[in-house]
Structures are given as structure tokens and as C-alpha cells.
Design an enzyme around this catalytic site. Structure first.
Site, PDB file in Angstrom:
ATOM      1  N   HIS A  27      30.142  -8.915  32.515  1.00 47.14           N
ATOM      2  CA  HIS A  27      29.945  -7.614  33.160  1.00 47.14           C
ATOM      3  C   HIS A  27      29.790  -6.475  32.160  1.00 47.14           C
ATOM      4  O   HIS A  27      30.180  -5.345  32.407  1.00 47.14           O
ATOM      5  CB  HIS A  27      31.087  -7.322  34.150  1.00 47.14           C
ATOM      6  CG  HIS A  27      31.021  -8.191  35.364  1.00 47.14           C
ATOM      7  ND1 HIS A  27      32.097  -8.405  36.189  1.00 47.14           N
ATOM      8  CD2 HIS A  27      30.011  -8.923  35.882  1.00 47.14           C
ATOM      9  CE1 HIS A  27      31.742  -9.225  37.166  1.00 47.14           C
ATOM     10  NE2 HIS A  27      30.481  -9.558  37.002  1.00 47.14           N
ATOM     11  N   TYR A  56      26.604 -19.388  28.101  1.00 39.29           N
ATOM     12  CA  TYR A  56      27.264 -18.370  27.271  1.00 39.29           C
ATOM     13  C   TYR A  56      28.151 -19.089  26.266  1.00 39.29           C
ATOM     14  O   TYR A  56      29.087 -19.786  26.667  1.00 39.29           O
ATOM     15  CB  TYR A  56      28.093 -17.420  28.148  1.00 39.29           C
ATOM     16  CG  TYR A  56      27.312 -16.958  29.370  1.00 39.29           C
ATOM     17  CD1 TYR A  56      26.493 -15.830  29.310  1.00 39.29           C
ATOM     18  CD2 TYR A  56      27.347 -17.694  30.559  1.00 39.29           C
ATOM     19  CE1 TYR A  56      25.742 -15.436  30.411  1.00 39.29           C
ATOM     20  CE2 TYR A  56      26.592 -17.306  31.665  1.00 39.29           C
ATOM     21  CZ  TYR A  56      25.794 -16.178  31.583  1.00 39.29           C
ATOM     22  OH  TYR A  56      25.048 -15.808  32.680  1.00 39.29           O
ATOM     23  N   HIS A  86      29.825 -19.055  36.209  1.00 38.18           N
ATOM     24  CA  HIS A  86      29.549 -18.334  37.460  1.00 38.18           C
ATOM     25  C   HIS A  86      28.676 -19.174  38.381  1.00 38.18           C
ATOM     26  O   HIS A  86      28.183 -20.227  38.003  1.00 38.18           O
ATOM     27  CB  HIS A  86      28.942 -16.957  37.186  1.00 38.18           C
ATOM     28  CG  HIS A  86      27.639 -16.959  36.438  1.00 38.18           C
ATOM     29  ND1 HIS A  86      26.446 -17.305  37.024  1.00 38.18           N
ATOM     30  CD2 HIS A  86      27.343 -16.649  35.147  1.00 38.18           C
ATOM     31  CE1 HIS A  86      25.472 -17.186  36.136  1.00 38.18           C
ATOM     32  NE2 HIS A  86      25.984 -16.804  34.981  1.00 38.18           N
ATOM     33  N   GLU A 103      17.270 -14.859  35.851  1.00 35.33           N
ATOM     34  CA  GLU A 103      17.531 -14.598  37.271  1.00 35.33           C
ATOM     35  C   GLU A 103      16.280 -14.098  37.975  1.00 35.33           C
ATOM     36  O   GLU A 103      15.629 -13.158  37.524  1.00 35.33           O
ATOM     37  CB  GLU A 103      18.637 -13.536  37.401  1.00 35.33           C
ATOM     38  CG  GLU A 103      18.859 -13.068  38.832  1.00 35.33           C
ATOM     39  CD  GLU A 103      20.052 -12.129  38.980  1.00 35.33           C
ATOM     40  OE1 GLU A 103      20.358 -11.392  38.016  1.00 35.33           O
ATOM     41  OE2 GLU A 103      20.664 -12.137  40.064  1.00 35.33           O
ATOM     42  N   HIS A 157      23.425 -15.521  44.918  1.00 32.14           N
ATOM     43  CA  HIS A 157      24.101 -14.775  45.985  1.00 32.14           C
ATOM     44  C   HIS A 157      23.019 -14.261  46.917  1.00 32.14           C
ATOM     45  O   HIS A 157      21.855 -14.144  46.535  1.00 32.14           O
ATOM     46  CB  HIS A 157      24.924 -13.623  45.399  1.00 32.14           C
ATOM     47  CG  HIS A 157      24.171 -12.749  44.427  1.00 32.14           C
ATOM     48  ND1 HIS A 157      23.302 -11.762  44.820  1.00 32.14           N
ATOM     49  CD2 HIS A 157      24.130 -12.733  43.061  1.00 32.14           C
ATOM     50  CE1 HIS A 157      22.778 -11.169  43.755  1.00 32.14           C
ATOM     51  NE2 HIS A 157      23.253 -11.750  42.664  1.00 32.14           N
ATOM     52  N   ASP A 159      20.054  -7.545  32.532  1.00 33.91           N
ATOM     53  CA  ASP A 159      20.232  -7.802  33.965  1.00 33.91           C
ATOM     54  C   ASP A 159      20.166  -6.430  34.620  1.00 33.91           C
ATOM     55  O   ASP A 159      21.131  -5.667  34.594  1.00 33.91           O
ATOM     56  CB  ASP A 159      21.582  -8.488  34.206  1.00 33.91           C
ATOM     57  CG  ASP A 159      21.796  -8.869  35.672  1.00 33.91           C
ATOM     58  OD1 ASP A 159      21.034  -8.388  36.540  1.00 33.91           O
ATOM     59  OD2 ASP A 159      22.733  -9.646  35.939  1.00 33.91           O
ATOM     60  N   GLU A 178      20.110 -17.781  39.473  1.00 33.08           N
ATOM     61  CA  GLU A 178      20.462 -17.195  38.178  1.00 33.08           C
ATOM     62  C   GLU A 178      21.423 -18.026  37.334  1.00 33.08           C
ATOM     63  O   GLU A 178      22.550 -17.609  37.081  1.00 33.08           O
ATOM     64  CB  GLU A 178      21.038 -15.788  38.382  1.00 33.08           C
ATOM     65  CG  GLU A 178      22.153 -15.686  39.421  1.00 33.08           C
ATOM     66  CD  GLU A 178      22.738 -14.272  39.473  1.00 33.08           C
ATOM     67  OE1 GLU A 178      23.038 -13.722  38.404  1.00 33.08           O
ATOM     68  OE2 GLU A 178      22.882 -13.722  40.582  1.00 33.08           O
ATOM     69  N   ARG A 232      20.842 -15.763  30.390  1.00 36.21           N
ATOM     70  CA  ARG A 232      20.775 -15.918  31.840  1.00 36.21           C
ATOM     71  C   ARG A 232      19.345 -15.608  32.267  1.00 36.21           C
ATOM     72  O   ARG A 232      18.698 -14.737  31.672  1.00 36.21           O
ATOM     73  CB  ARG A 232      21.761 -14.971  32.542  1.00 36.21           C
ATOM     74  CG  ARG A 232      21.714 -15.070  34.080  1.00 36.21           C
ATOM     75  CD  ARG A 232      22.916 -14.416  34.800  1.00 36.21           C
ATOM     76  NE  ARG A 232      23.010 -12.990  34.622  1.00 36.21           N
ATOM     77  CZ  ARG A 232      23.859 -12.378  33.796  1.00 36.21           C
ATOM     78  NH1 ARG A 232      24.712 -13.084  33.060  1.00 36.21           N
ATOM     79  NH2 ARG A 232      23.882 -11.059  33.696  1.00 36.21           N
ATOM     80  N   HIS A 246      24.611  -7.726  46.269  1.00 41.18           N
ATOM     81  CA  HIS A 246      25.343  -8.899  46.763  1.00 41.18           C
ATOM     82  C   HIS A 246      25.403  -8.703  48.277  1.00 41.18           C
ATOM     83  O   HIS A 246      26.306  -8.071  48.798  1.00 41.18           O
ATOM     84  CB  HIS A 246      26.750  -8.978  46.170  1.00 41.18           C
ATOM     85  CG  HIS A 246      26.744  -9.323  44.713  1.00 41.18           C
ATOM     86  ND1 HIS A 246      27.881  -9.455  43.957  1.00 41.18           N
ATOM     87  CD2 HIS A 246      25.718  -9.580  43.849  1.00 41.18           C
ATOM     88  CE1 HIS A 246      27.556  -9.772  42.701  1.00 41.18           C
ATOM     89  NE2 HIS A 246      26.255  -9.841  42.617  1.00 41.18           N
TER      90      HIS A 246
HETATM   91 MG    MG Z   1      21.738  -9.761  38.295  1.00 38.46          MG
HETATM   92 ZN    ZN Z   2      22.481 -11.454  40.654  1.00 41.40          ZN
END
Ligand code: MG
Ligand code: ZN
Length: 462
Positions: free
Chosen positions: A244, A413, A355, A432, A359, A261, A409, A430, A366
């Protein structure tokens, strides 16, 4: 269909769902102060906007089961409008929004008890709007105070979230069109950031994460997007391993990867894209090896995304490819973790992939909607989590249907640790994309930005 008739259709659908004697109360979002005299940019509540298309604050929709809709909104006020801008006002609202009646929001407390009188159930979103329950209590108690004059108080309160979430889960053609456009704008923003990174480094300039974020925001806004759909992540080098992380001031170094992202919101609908690219436009050997692995896992997840499949199928497909790849490249040692099946059962891949693979996406990045299949709710089993030992209730995952929208996605890591090959240290990747489920597979909304190694390198060379 005109936009107004789309909202009218949704209201009619909702009226049907709450039954002929029900009543639904839907407030929009409150304004939020950022600090003294300064508010956060205003965004309407998703449920409210879904049913009205109305973006002014301090507004309420009241819908009765017979299909009649009443809007409460800010009254016209020349002085306030000089300071805060144009207001539609209750007189113009019925023609503009297609509601049956409209009043000033100042009349809410006076009008609501009468609207509630004689209804069997009052519906509103539970645990969403602060203090709404108290507000409803107040209206019910003033109605009950008039019981001797023959008023009838609703006997039940019901959660509106379930009904509205189910409606929002399947995107209609107009929603799909908006999401497609949001995806295109966000893809163009990623292209712009990739090109800028390579160009600035080639020119010998210092590049920081915020330089790339500025390119993203510019592209969103210049194309009419109102907001970023969420806080942009621009993570250079090792920062990509912080899930994050936000765009900060980190140095974008020649030879390292950048994970972005970030995506825009357009007319109330989110997009959500992640790309990972070499800052200078050329992947190194180890970067390419892991990138190709994540890309292959995403491809497996995309193939698994189709009507009739379960929500968890893309995740399981991605994990299968990632786990095998971790064994192949030496991130996992088979002498320690065993076979592919062992890696999956014991979740030995978890230190590098922690993760889920997707979603729901829609008005909220989300988005709402149950992840369990409503037609199979009774089938509960219990299992013990392989890593934590925690007992987990398993319910059958949602069956995908055309019009549902979700992200795909997967990532990898690599933090330094015992036995972790040094060539992979601090690499975070990542990839996505956003997908709409179709009868035969899925439509990817965000592929205007390249994803293959060759295409990314070609773009960044140009
Ligand atoms: Mg994203
Ligand atoms: Zn996402």
C-alpha cells in the site's frame, strides 16, 4: 435509453424488490472537511448516484414500493449559490431527474413521518451512513406519537445493501461504456508515465516518483476524469514490495523497476490498472524472468474468467502458475517445500504472493457484491488455514455471470531472506487489468497500455 430513463428503470427495479408497501431511504454522502474552511473534493454516495445521477450534496431519495420517488435537495438560494455554485433546487428537480416530487432538504424531518405512515418495512443501508439509524428512529417515534390519530408505524427495518449490491454487481450497457472509457483514459496515463520515465532518464534528469504521478494525474484530468479512483501508487525499486505504498518522493533509478497502480474515476465509475516496467525501458535478466512469470499467471487467470466459472477460479489458476514458477526459478526450494501440490496446499508461495488475484470493480474501486454464491449459501464447510491454523468457514464462491466486472491482478514481491536468490531481491511486480465477464470469456477494458516485455520495451524506446 436516455440517462434519466436508466435511473428511472433502476428505481422501478428497486421498488419491485422492496415490495408494494415498503419504503426505501437513500441519502447521498456527507461533505467532509479536510481542514479549516477547506473540504475534500465532494463525491456523491454510490447508491444514491446509481439511482438518481444527481451529484449535489445534502440530498435524499425516498422511494416507495408503488414506484413513487421523492427527492429532497438543497433549496435555491442566490446568496449561497454565489459562494458555492449552482443548485438545481426542488422546483426544477422533477423535470430534470424524473422523480415524482421534490422538496427542500430542510423539510425532511417534517415530511418523512407521513411518508412512513402505513408502510410495512423501512429499508435503508445498514452501517453505511453515520447516524442514519438515529435519524430513522426519530421519524418512527414521531409517527408512533400519532398512533391515537390512526397512524401506522412500519413493523420491520431491512438492509438495503443486499438488494442494491446485487443490482450493481451486474453492469448494464451504459455502465460498461463508462467503464470502457475510464479504462482507456487510465491506459493512456500509464503510457504517458512509462514514456516520461525513459525520456527523463535518457536526458540525464533526476526522476522521482511524483514526476510520474504528475503525468498520470494530468492525463486523467485532461480527459475529463473527475478524480483518481484511489490513491495512486508509484513505487520505484524496493518500494514496490510495500503493497500500500503511495506515490512519494522516491528516486526512480536507472536499472530498477517502477510499479504503478493508478487509474481514474469517470462519471462515478472506477478503473484500476497496474503496470510494472523498467525505469529506463530495458528489463534486466532477473526482472524479465519474474515479469514473464507474473504475466503468464495473469494470462492463466484471464482464461479462467468466464461466465459459469467461480470467482476464485482466476485466483487458483494464477497461483498454480506462480507456484510452479517459484519452484522453477529457485525462489522456492523443492527440497524444503516439496512438490507443486505441497506448495499450494501449504501456501508456501505466500511470502512472495500474499494477496488475492482480484476484486469486483464498478462505481467503487473495490465494488459491492457478495463473493459467495447466493444460491448455495447453506453449503458451509470448515477448514484449517495451512499457515495460521485459524478455522475458516468456506462457502461456495460466486458464479460469474455476464456483466460482472472484476480485476485480474497477480503479482510477485521479493524481500531479501534466507535462501532467497540475491538476483531477485527487492523486485516487486504486479500486473492488473479490468475485465467484464461475457458469455464466452471476458473483455479486458485496460489493454490499451502494453503488457508484454517486447511491447513495453518498444513503447519506451520510441
Ligand atoms: Mg489496483
Ligand atoms: Zn485492484
Amino acid at each position: 435509453m436516455t440517462m434519466n430513463s436508466i435511473y428511472a428503470t433502476r428505481r422501478a427495479q428497486l421498488a419491485q424488490a422492496i415490495g408494494p408497501h415498503g419504503i426505501a431511504i437513500i441519502p447521498t454522502a456527507p461533505e467532509q472537511q479536510r481542514n479549516r474552511d477547506s473540504d475534500f473534493p465532494y463525491r456523491a454516495d454510490s447508491y444514491f448516484y446509481y439511482l438518481t445521477g444527481f451529484t449535489e450534496p445534502k440530498a435524499w431519495l425516498v422511494l416507495t414500493g408503488d414506484g413513487s420517488s421523492t427527492l429532497f435537495c438543497q433549496p435555491k438560494d442566490v446568496e449561497r449559490e454565489i459562494w458555492d455554485g449552482y443548485r438545481l433546487g426542488p422546483d426544477a428537480a422533477p423535470a430534470a431527474l424524473g422523480v415524482n416530487a421534490a422538496f427542500s432538504s430542510a423539510e425532511l424531518d417534517a415530511k418523512l413521518p407521513a411518508l412512513l405512515d402505513g408502510r410495512d418495512a423501512v429499508w435503508y443501508a445498514f452501517a453505511v451512513h453515520k447516524a442514519l439509524e438515529t435519524r430513522v428512529d426519530g421519524w418512527l417515534s414521531s409517527l408512533r406519537a400519532r398512533v391515537r390519530y390512526g397512524s401506522l408505524t412500519p413493523q420491520t427495518q431491512r438492509d438495503l445493501c443486499g438488494v442494491l449490491d446485487e443490482m450493481r454487481l451486474v453492469k448494464d450497457p451504459s455502465e460498461q461504456a463508462t467503464m470502457r472509457r475510464a479504462g482507456q483514459i487510465s491506459a493512456a496515463a500509464h503510457i504517458r508515465a512509462m514514456k516520461t520515465s525513459a525520456k527523463m532518464l535518457r536526458a540525464g534528469k533526476e526522476v522521482r516518483e511524483y514526476h510520474l504521478e504528475a503525468e498520470l494525474l494530468h492525463e486523467f484530468r485532461v480527459n475529463g476524469s473527475q478524480f483518481p479512483a484511489y490513491g495512486s501508487i508509484v513505487a520505484a525499486g524496493a518500494n514496490a514490495c510495500v503493497l500500500h505504498y503511495r506515490a512519494d518522493k522516491g528516486l526512480v533509478r536507472d536499472g530498477e523497476l517502477v510499479l504503478i497502480d493508478a487509474a481514474c474515476e469517470l462519471d462515478g465509475y472506477a478503473s484500476d490498472i497496474t503496470r510494472t516496467f523498467p525505469a529506463n525501458g530495458r528489463f534486466t535478466g532477473p526482472q524479465r524472468m519474474l515479469y514473464e512469470l507474473v504475466l503468464a499467471s495473469q494470462q492463466a487467470a484471464i482464461v479462467a474468467t468466464k461466465a459459469g466459472a467461480r470467482f476464485t477460479d482466476p485466483h487458483d489458476a494464477a497461483v498454480q502458475v506462480l507456484a510452479q514458477g517459484m519452484l522453477d526459478v529457485g525462489l522456492l526450494d523443492k527440497n524444503k517445500v516439496g512438490s507443486l501440490q505441497d506448495v499450494i496446499e501449504k501456501r508456501a508461495y505466500f511470502p512472495f504472493y500474499m494477496h488475492r488475484t482480484g476484486h469486483w470493480i464498478g462505481m467503487d474501486v473495490h465494488d459491492c457484491g457478495d463473493y459467495t454464491e447466493p444460491s448455495e449459501l447453506g453449503q458451509v464447510s470448515t477448514r484449517q488455514d495451512a499457515l495460521t491454523g485459524e478455522l475458516i468457514k468456506d462457502r461456495p464462491a460466486r458464479i460469474l455471470r455476464p456483466g460482472m466486472a472484476l480485476t485480474i491482478e497477480p503479482g510477485i514481491y521479493v524481500r531479501p531472506g534466507a535462501g532467497v536468490p540475491e538476483q531477485f531481491h527487492h523486485i516487486g511486480i504486479r500486473i492488473e487489468d479490468d475485465a467484464i465477464v461475457t458469455t464466452t470469456g471476458c473483455e479486458l477494458l485496460t489493454r490499451d497500455v502494453p503488457v508484454s516485455v517486447a511491447d513495453i520495451e518498444a513503447l519506451m524506446r520510441a
